[in-house]
Design an enzyme around this catalytic site. Sequence first.
Site, PDB file in Angstrom:
ATOM      1  N   ASP A   1     141.224  29.054  31.341  1.00 14.36           N
ATOM      2  CA  ASP A   1     140.847  29.066  33.213  1.00 14.36           C
ATOM      3  C   ASP A   1     141.801  28.675  33.757  1.00 14.36           C
ATOM      4  O   ASP A   1     142.521  27.561  33.863  1.00 14.36           O
ATOM      5  CB  ASP A   1     139.616  27.967  32.775  1.00 14.36           C
ATOM      6  CG  ASP A   1     138.794  28.189  33.879  1.00 14.36           C
ATOM      7  OD1 ASP A   1     138.944  28.749  34.707  1.00 14.36           O
ATOM      8  OD2 ASP A   1     136.898  28.172  33.254  1.00 14.36           O
TER       9      ASP A   1
ATOM     10  N   ASP B   1     138.807  31.700  37.752  1.00 16.18           N
ATOM     11  CA  ASP B   1     138.289  31.361  38.819  1.00 16.18           C
ATOM     12  C   ASP B   1     137.940  31.922  40.172  1.00 16.18           C
ATOM     13  O   ASP B   1     139.076  31.709  40.722  1.00 16.18           O
ATOM     14  CB  ASP B   1     138.183  29.525  38.694  1.00 16.18           C
ATOM     15  CG  ASP B   1     136.957  29.007  39.038  1.00 16.18           C
ATOM     16  OD1 ASP B   1     135.995  28.791  38.827  1.00 16.18           O
ATOM     17  OD2 ASP B   1     137.080  28.282  39.983  1.00 16.18           O
TER      18      ASP B   1
ATOM     19  N   GLU C   1     136.297  35.969  37.878  1.00 17.27           N
ATOM     20  CA  GLU C   1     134.349  35.522  37.958  1.00 17.27           C
ATOM     21  C   GLU C   1     134.499  35.946  39.246  1.00 17.27           C
ATOM     22  O   GLU C   1     135.523  35.722  40.557  1.00 17.27           O
ATOM     23  CB  GLU C   1     135.837  34.118  37.954  1.00 17.27           C
ATOM     24  CG  GLU C   1     133.599  33.783  38.344  1.00 17.27           C
ATOM     25  CD  GLU C   1     133.173  32.483  38.601  1.00 17.27           C
ATOM     26  OE1 GLU C   1     132.068  31.577  38.399  1.00 17.27           O
ATOM     27  OE2 GLU C   1     134.285  31.706  39.610  1.00 17.27           O
TER      28      GLU C   1
ATOM     29  N   HIS D   1     127.861  28.484  31.935  1.00 19.82           N
ATOM     30  CA  HIS D   1     128.574  27.385  32.604  1.00 19.82           C
ATOM     31  C   HIS D   1     127.957  26.552  33.596  1.00 19.82           C
ATOM     32  O   HIS D   1     127.427  26.161  34.268  1.00 19.82           O
ATOM     33  CB  HIS D   1     129.453  26.728  32.664  1.00 19.82           C
ATOM     34  CG  HIS D   1     130.731  26.844  33.157  1.00 19.82           C
ATOM     35  ND1 HIS D   1     131.081  27.971  32.862  1.00 19.82           N
ATOM     36  CD2 HIS D   1     131.411  25.943  34.303  1.00 19.82           C
ATOM     37  CE1 HIS D   1     131.970  28.898  34.508  1.00 19.82           C
ATOM     38  NE2 HIS D   1     132.374  27.119  34.500  1.00 19.82           N
ATOM     39  N   ASP D   2     127.469  28.234  34.011  1.00 18.10           N
ATOM     40  CA  ASP D   2     126.917  28.029  35.949  1.00 18.10           C
ATOM     41  C   ASP D   2     125.542  28.974  36.052  1.00 18.10           C
ATOM     42  O   ASP D   2     125.019  28.158  36.875  1.00 18.10           O
ATOM     43  CB  ASP D   2     128.093  28.733  36.880  1.00 18.10           C
ATOM     44  CG  ASP D   2     129.029  28.374  36.709  1.00 18.10           C
ATOM     45  OD1 ASP D   2     128.863  27.329  36.709  1.00 18.10           O
ATOM     46  OD2 ASP D   2     130.008  29.538  37.355  1.00 18.10           O
TER      47      ASP D   2
HETATM   48  C1  GLC Z   1     133.651  28.814  39.138  1.00 14.83           C
HETATM   49  C2  GLC Z   1     133.257  28.002  38.287  1.00 14.83           C
HETATM   50  C3  GLC Z   1     131.796  26.516  38.342  1.00 14.83           C
HETATM   51  C4  GLC Z   1     133.209  25.969  39.502  1.00 14.83           C
HETATM   52  C5  GLC Z   1     133.270  26.645  41.686  1.00 14.83           C
HETATM   53  C6  GLC Z   1     134.445  25.803  41.682  1.00 14.83           C
HETATM   54  O1  GLC Z   1     132.174  28.587  39.999  1.00 14.83           O
HETATM   55  O2  GLC Z   1     133.148  28.412  37.179  1.00 14.83           O
HETATM   56  O3  GLC Z   1     131.820  25.850  37.282  1.00 14.83           O
HETATM   57  O4  GLC Z   1     132.431  24.544  40.242  1.00 14.83           O
HETATM   58  O5  GLC Z   1     133.619  27.933  40.285  1.00 14.83           O
HETATM   59  O6  GLC Z   1     135.240  25.676  41.397  1.00 14.83           O
END
Ligand code: GLC
Length: 538
Positions: free
Chosen positions: A98, A200, A263, A324-325
């Site tokens: 990541d 991310d 993402e 995970h979100d």
């Molecule tokens: C992304 C991650 C999430 C995190 C956010 C801030 O959306 O998937 O888990 O809280 O970024 O880094």
Amino acid sequence: MKLEWWQRAVIYQIYPRSFQDSDGDGIGDLRGITSRLPYLVELGIDAIWLSPIFSSPMNDFGYDISDYTAIDPIFGSLSDLDQLLAAAHDLGLKVILDLVPNHTSDQHAWFKQSRSSRVNQKRDWYIWRDPSADGGVPNNWQSEFGGPAWEFDQLTGQYYYHAFLPSQPDLNWRNVHVREAIYDVMRYWLRRGVDGFRIDVIWHLIKDDQFRDNPPNPDFGPGRPPHEAVIPLYTTDRPEIHDVISEMRRVVDPFPGRLLIGEIYLPIERLVAYYGHDLSGVHLPFNFALLNTPWDAEHIARLIDTYEAAIPPGGWPNWVLGNHDRPRVATRVGEDQAPLAATLLLTLRGTPTIYYGEELGMQQVPIGAEDIQDPFERNVPGLGVGRDGCRTPMQWDASRNAGFTSGEPWLPVSLSFRDTNVESAQRDPGALLQLYRALIRLRRSTSALVFGNYRPISIAKDILVYAREYAGERVVVALNFGSEAILATLWPYASAGGRILLSSRLDRRGEMIDQHVSLRGHEALVIELGLETASSRS
Ligand code: GLC
Ligand code: MG
């Protein structure tokens, strides 16, 4: 047809804190992951993506990084990572890390320098602004985790911007030194042998250089998290982002066979721009559309058509059911529909990503007030935004703590672990895990499922039927979104009959069918048709 490894691959996301603990501290770690690689090989996946494992105060559980090239001791050491990489590669698995370039932790040395004085060399590495005329925040930009996105820093009398927590200051991606520093981080891991990055919040990197107010969101109302009060027009998805991403691609391209996944939570028409001009963007802009689309035949059919039509020439699709979100898919669509969801994910055109535990049908776990860990839930309570429930420990067996840890797990283990766990699923021929394995095996042995085009065949009330076709090979997928038995017709697409390759109930294999096939409630079928002939084309 020649495809890159990631076009044929099934990716598996591991949330390292929750996969396997090796040292009894109740938190999963790298050695734990290494010890479980044989399970992943048996499952049949090709690549693992690890959520962040780098030095971090863990305010956002690793998405707040204080040193990009060090492993956090909670997860182990650099040599543990090297061992994980070597073991994975020996087993034929790729490893994706990541990359969190949008923000650092406020404990990162860069930020400590930046905040130390207005004239510090690294001042411009973050986004600093004077207070507005009335002394308040510079504009109306909102933090995704609640409250204004600006934090006042007493020492130098300016505000800094944070799209997430105040302890996650955003880097200034307009600064060339910032970009070079992150590219160096990328090269560091690529040289160490990692096979790519999931990047991310990549659509956040560039913000409006005029700092214009975001427009109010007319659809905002009670029950929505506060940051949705404005439309993030000036804080995300800015036009300049695509130059930055193609620069990142130029960092990665000299390393053969490496993958960039972005993402990106955007509507499909905006999302596909992230393939970049002439495919100079990320290889896979994560397609999260299945996470929000109503779970019925019509909506899903329309979504697939829209997505397929939007992908630029040469762009490769991908699909995601959970991460995970977001709430776990088995809870979202229901236990009965989970096998159908798996069949959909693994038979659509493009690279599927599985979130750990999805293959067991792991459910969203209710988290008591005293167990809440997620900072989003803590800041914005009562709206159900908490992400802890999808991050609970992997359920390995029926022993204490589901075999995840010998200590106290950092999040509660699901109460269902005695019934839902890897060990029992391995012994149960009807378990969802067996379906995942069978589907992944089938992908490997059936070219049409990997290389084939996507052809919609029919949608009726609860039934979605589509075909995948490659070099005369035709595979039909029929999905029953309803609970009642139903007859699906393959005619006129199939002029003759076919043979069932797989049922989501793991029976009926080899059954011959004619142009009509009956599906039980919630059933999904994968059917092989005879070789295409001129007369079978309508
Ligand atoms: C992304 C991650 C999430 C995190 C956010 C801030 O959306 O998937 O888990 O809280 O970024 O880094
Ligand atoms: Mg541990």
